[in-house]
Design an enzyme around this catalytic site. Structure first.
Site, mmCIF file in Angstrom:
data_model
loop_
_atom_site.group_PDB
_atom_site.id
_atom_site.type_symbol
_atom_site.label_atom_id
_atom_site.label_comp_id
_atom_site.label_asym_id
_atom_site.label_seq_id
_atom_site.Cartn_x
_atom_site.Cartn_y
_atom_site.Cartn_z
ATOM 1 N N CYS A 67 -10.768 -6.535 -3.688
ATOM 2 C CA CYS A 67 -9.683 -5.995 -2.858
ATOM 3 C C CYS A 67 -9.464 -6.831 -1.606
ATOM 4 C CB CYS A 67 -9.980 -4.548 -2.485
ATOM 5 S SG CYS A 67 -11.575 -4.354 -1.703
ATOM 6 N N GLU B 70 -9.332 3.823 -0.128
ATOM 7 C CA GLU B 70 -9.582 2.378 0.016
ATOM 8 C C GLU B 70 -8.767 1.716 -1.084
ATOM 9 O OE1 GLU B 70 -11.231 0.913 2.330
ATOM 10 O OE2 GLU B 70 -12.455 2.496 3.206
ATOM 11 N N LYS C 225 -16.271 10.411 -10.533
ATOM 12 C CA LYS C 225 -15.672 9.881 -11.761
ATOM 13 C C LYS C 225 -15.634 8.362 -11.627
ATOM 14 C CE LYS C 225 -11.747 8.483 -13.421
ATOM 15 N NZ LYS C 225 -12.208 7.566 -14.453
ATOM 16 N N GLU D 40 -0.922 -8.270 -5.568
ATOM 17 C CA GLU D 40 -2.309 -8.698 -5.764
ATOM 18 C C GLU D 40 -2.408 -9.389 -7.120
ATOM 19 O OE1 GLU D 40 -4.409 -4.877 -5.738
ATOM 20 O OE2 GLU D 40 -5.947 -5.807 -4.536
HETATM 21 P P1 NAP Z 1 -7.211 1.920 -10.492
HETATM 22 O O1 NAP Z 1 -6.489 1.643 -11.734
HETATM 23 O O2 NAP Z 1 -6.478 2.512 -9.345
HETATM 24 O O3 NAP Z 1 -8.446 2.861 -10.918
HETATM 25 C C1 NAP Z 1 -9.403 3.289 -9.987
HETATM 26 C C2 NAP Z 1 -10.016 4.600 -10.453
HETATM 27 O O4 NAP Z 1 -9.002 5.611 -10.482
HETATM 28 C C3 NAP Z 1 -10.609 4.551 -11.847
HETATM 29 O O5 NAP Z 1 -11.754 5.376 -11.868
HETATM 30 C C4 NAP Z 1 -9.499 5.165 -12.701
HETATM 31 O O6 NAP Z 1 -9.967 5.740 -13.890
HETATM 32 C C5 NAP Z 1 -8.982 6.229 -11.761
HETATM 33 N N1 NAP Z 1 -7.618 6.672 -12.021
HETATM 34 C C6 NAP Z 1 -6.572 5.950 -12.504
HETATM 35 N N2 NAP Z 1 -5.464 6.726 -12.552
HETATM 36 C C7 NAP Z 1 -5.806 7.955 -12.089
HETATM 37 C C8 NAP Z 1 -5.110 9.182 -11.901
HETATM 38 N N3 NAP Z 1 -3.810 9.294 -12.174
HETATM 39 N N4 NAP Z 1 -5.796 10.248 -11.425
HETATM 40 C C9 NAP Z 1 -7.101 10.158 -11.138
HETATM 41 N N5 NAP Z 1 -7.822 9.022 -11.294
HETATM 42 C C10 NAP Z 1 -7.188 7.926 -11.748
HETATM 43 O O7 NAP Z 1 -7.899 0.620 -9.886
HETATM 44 P P2 NAP Z 1 -8.837 -0.446 -10.618
HETATM 45 O O8 NAP Z 1 -8.020 -1.311 -11.489
HETATM 46 O O9 NAP Z 1 -10.027 0.237 -11.193
HETATM 47 O O10 NAP Z 1 -9.383 -1.266 -9.355
HETATM 48 C C11 NAP Z 1 -8.679 -2.322 -8.802
HETATM 49 C C12 NAP Z 1 -7.928 -1.876 -7.544
HETATM 50 O O11 NAP Z 1 -8.835 -1.301 -6.623
HETATM 51 C C13 NAP Z 1 -7.292 -3.045 -6.821
HETATM 52 O O12 NAP Z 1 -6.014 -2.676 -6.362
HETATM 53 C C14 NAP Z 1 -8.229 -3.265 -5.647
HETATM 54 O O13 NAP Z 1 -7.615 -3.891 -4.548
HETATM 55 C C15 NAP Z 1 -8.656 -1.877 -5.340
HETATM 56 N N6 NAP Z 1 -9.924 -1.880 -4.590
HETATM 57 C C16 NAP Z 1 -9.902 -1.517 -3.266
HETATM 58 C C17 NAP Z 1 -11.075 -1.532 -2.531
HETATM 59 C C18 NAP Z 1 -11.078 -1.165 -1.083
HETATM 60 O O14 NAP Z 1 -12.156 -0.898 -0.553
HETATM 61 N N7 NAP Z 1 -9.940 -1.104 -0.407
HETATM 62 C C19 NAP Z 1 -12.279 -1.888 -3.151
HETATM 63 C C20 NAP Z 1 -12.272 -2.242 -4.499
HETATM 64 C C21 NAP Z 1 -11.073 -2.221 -5.204
HETATM 65 P P3 NAP Z 1 -10.001 4.914 -15.291
HETATM 66 O O15 NAP Z 1 -10.891 3.760 -15.057
HETATM 67 O O16 NAP Z 1 -10.549 5.920 -16.232
HETATM 68 O O17 NAP Z 1 -8.592 4.516 -15.555
#
Ligand code: NAP
Length: 489
Positions: free
Chosen positions: A291, A257, A182, A388
Site C-alpha cells: 500500500c 487503512e 476475517k 495503484e
Molecule cells: P480488498 O480486495 O479490498 O480485500 C481486503 C479484504 O476485504 C479481504 O479480506 C477481502 O476478502 C475483504 N472484502 C472484499 N470485499 C468485501 C466486502 N464487500 N465486504 C467485506 N469484506 C470484503 O484488498 P486486497 O486486494 O486484499 O488488498 C490490496 C489493497 O489493500 C490495496 O489497495 C492496498 O493498497 C491496500 N492495503 C492498504 C494498507 C494500509 O495500511 N493502508 C495495507 C495493506 C494493503 P476476500 O479476500 O475474501 O475477497
C-alpha cells in the site's frame, strides 16, 4: 506441498471459534495455492454467515472476563504471543511465502515486524490513563476514564497478513477488547497459525476468533452486526468505502487503512545512491504489492537521466523466481489478475508516449511472474499515474521545479505515503510540510516501525495503527461526574 514445517500443527485449515478448531461436516473448503507453483498448500473450511455470528457471540461472551483481567495479565499474554511467533519464525516464514509468494527473507522481516506489535502493545496495555478534570462546582468531582470499546471485527488483505493482523489484534486485545477476524481468502494460513500461537500463549477461548470465507458471507456480517462496536479494515479504498457505508447503520467506530498512490520525488541535489536504494525499497518490496509502494517517481531534470540509467541497471539485475530459493528478491504476483493489471498499465503508458527502459512484460518463468520494469517519459494522463499498479512497474516522470513536484505529487485522491530525496535542509522542511500524506519518508524508502503512527490522509483512510495512538482506536471515553461532596465541616 512445497514446504516442510518443523511444527506441522501450525498449518491449520479449520475455523477458530471460541477456542475450538471447527470443521463442520459437509462444509465446502477452498484451496489456498502457492503463487510460485500453483500447488495447493491447504484446503481451508469456508466460513459462512452463521459462523461469523457464532464467532461474534463467542467474542461477546469472552468480553467481560477479558476486559476485567488486570492490564498486566493481558500484557503478559501478548508478550508470550510475541515470543512464540519469534520462536516459530522459520515455520511461519515458510507458510507465508507458500501462500503469498514473497521472497523468504521478506517473509521473515514481515513476521518480526508483525510480532513487534504484540511487544509494543503489551506495554501500552498498562498505560491506558484517564483524566481528573478540574471541577466547575465545589461539591463535584469530575473524571474521564477510558474503557475497551467491546467486540471488534477485523478484515485484512493478502499482501502482509503477518503484519496487518497483529497491527489490529495487538492493540484491540491490549485495550481489553475481543476480536473476530476475517482474513483475505488468498492468505488465511498466516491468520490461522497466529490464532494457534495465540491460544498457546494463553488467550482465553473466544478472545480471538478467525473465520476465513467470502466477503459477502462473512465480511458483511462483521460490518453490520449490532454486537460489533468497532470495525477495523485494511484493503482497497473501494471495499473500504462499501464497509464504511455498511457499518454506518449501527454507527460503528471504523478504522480504514486503504489504498495509496505514493509519489517519490528525487531532487537534483539528492544523493543518487540513496535515492536509487530508497526507490527500489519502496517500489519493489513484495513485488510492488504494497500500500505504501512508490507508484509515481518524479525526478528533477538535472539528475533525471543518471537516475533512470542507475534505476534500470539495478532493476534489471534483480533475481526473479520462487521466493523460497536463495537470492531471489522478486517472487510471483499474487494471481493472474495482478499480472493483467500490470500489462494494462504498461500498454496504456506506451500508447501515451512512455518508453520501456527495462522489463515491460510477463517474465519468461510464466505463471504470475512479471518482469521488474522501469518506464521513462511517464505523464499524468496515463492510468499508471492515477491508479495503484500494485506490481513491479516503476514509471518515471520528469519535473523542473520544487513547487511543480509538490503540486503534481499531491494531485491524487490518495494520501497514504510519500517519499523524497534531497540534501537541502530547508527543502526537507518545506516539502515535508507541503505533502498531503500520512507517512513521509525523507531520504529513505522504508519507514515502518511499530512505535510510529501508520495511516493515510484523504481517501487512503481513517485512524492510525501502531504507536502511542494505535490503542485509542479500541477505546471509548467515559466521563464521570460525582456530585454531593460536602466541604470539610
Ligand atoms: P480488498 O480486495 O479490498 O480485500 C481486503 C479484504 O476485504 C479481504 O479480506 C477481502 O476478502 C475483504 N472484502 C472484499 N470485499 C468485501 C466486502 N464487500 N465486504 C467485506 N469484506 C470484503 O484488498 P486486497 O486486494 O486484499 O488488498 C490490496 C489493497 O489493500 C490495496 O489497495 C492496498 O493498497 C491496500 N492495503 C492498504 C494498507 C494500509 O495500511 N493502508 C495495507 C495493506 C494493503 P476476500 O479476500 O475474501 O475477497
Amino acid at each position: 506441498m512445497s514446504m516442510t514445517l518443523t511444527d506441522p500443527t501450525l498449518l491449520r485449515a479449520d475455523l477458530h471459534i471460541d477456542g475450538q478448531w471447527l470443521a463442520p461436516a459437509g462444509r465446502p473448503r477452498f484451496a489456498v495455492t502457492d503463487p510460485a507453483t500453483g500447488a495447493v498448500v491447504a484446503d481451508v473450511v469456508k466460513g459462512n454467515a452463521d459462523d461469523a455470528r457464532a464467532a461474534i457471540a463467542a467474542a461477546d461472551a469472552a468480553l467481560p472476563a477479558w476486559r476485567a483481567r488486570p492490564a498486566k495479565e493481558r500484557s503478559q499474554i501478548l508478550r508470550r504471543w510475541h515470543d512464540l511467533i519469534m520462536a516459530n519464525l522459520e515455520d511461519l516464514a515458510q507458510l507465508l511465502t507458500a501462500e503469498q509468494g514473497k521472497p523468504i527473507a521478506e517473509a521473515r522481516g514481515e513476521i518480526a515486524y508483525g510480532a513487534a506489535f504484540y511487544d509494543w502493545f503489551a506495554d501500552e496495555a498498562r498505560r491506558i490513563y484517564g483524566d481528573v478534570i478540574p471541577s466547575y462546582a465545589a461539591d463535584r468531582r469530575l473524571f474521564a476514564i477510558r474503557q475497551p470499546i467491546g467486540v471488534c471485527a477485523a478484515i485484512t488483505p493478502w499482501n502482509f497478513p503477518m503484519a496487518m493482523i497483529p497491527r489490529k489484534a495487538a492493540p484491540a486485545l491490549a485495550a481489553g477488547c475481543t476480536m473476530v477476524l476475517k482474513p483475505a481468502s488468498a492468505t488465511p494460513l498466516s491468520a490461522l497459525a497466529l490464532a494457534e500461537l495465540g491460544a498457546r500463549a494463553g488467550l482465553p477461548a473466544g478472545v480471538f476468533n478467525v473465520v476465513p470465507g467470502g466477503a459477502a458471507e462473512v465480511g458483511d456480517v462483521l460490518a453490520t452486526h449490532p454486537t460489533v462496536r468497532k470495525l477495523t479494515f485494511t484493503g482497497s479504498t473501494e471495499v473500504g468505502r462499501t464497509l464504511m457505508a455498511r457499518a454506518s447503520a449501527t454507527i460503528k467506530k471504523v478504522s480504514l487503512e486503504l489504498g495509496g498512490n505514493a509519489p517519490v520525488i528525487v531532487f537534483d541535489d539528492a544523493d543518487l545512491d540513496a535515492a536509487i536504494a530508497g526507490t527500489i525499497a519502496t517500489k519493489f518490496r513484495n513485488m510492488g504489492q504494497t500500500c505504501v509502494c512508490a507508484n509515481r517517481i518524479y525526478v528533477q531534470a538535472g539528475i533525471h537521466d543518471r537516475f533512470v540509467a542507475a534505476l534500470a541497471a539495478a532493476v534489471a539485475a534483480m533475481k526473479v523466481g520462487n521466493g523460497v530459493d536463495d537470492g531471489v528478491n522478486q517472487g510471483p504476483l499474487i494471481d493472474m489478475a495482478a499480472v493483467e493489471k500490470c500489462e494494462a498499465h504498461v500498454s496504456d503508458a506506451l500508447a501515451k508516449g512512455a518508453r520501456i527502459v527495462t522489463g515491460g512484460a510477463r517474465h519468461a518463468l510464466g505463471g504470475s511472474y512479471f518482469a521488474p520494469t522501469v518506464l521513462a517519459d511517464a505523464t499524468e494522463d496515463m492510468l499508471i499515474a492515477a491508479e495503484e499498479t500494485f506490481g513491479p512497474v516503476a514509471p518515471v516522470f520528469k519535473f523542473a521545479t520544487e513547487a511543480e513536484a509538490v503540486e503534481r505529487a499531491n494531485a491524487t485522491e490518495y494520501g497514504l505515503a510519500a517519499y523524497f530525496f534531497t540534501t537541502d535542509a530547508a527543502r526537507i522542511w518545506r516539502v515535508g510540510e507541503a505533502l498531503e500524506y500520512g507517512i513521509i519518508g525523507i531520504n529513505t524508502g522504508a519507514t515502518s516501525y511499530e512505535g510510529a503512527p501508520f495511516g493515510g490522509w484523504k481517501e487512503s483512510g481513517i485512524g492510525r495503527e501502531g504507536g502511542r495512538t494505535g490503542i485509542e482506536e479500541f477505546l471509548e471515553t467515559k466521563y464521570l461526574c460525582m456530585a454531593g461532596i460536602a466541604p470539610l465541616a
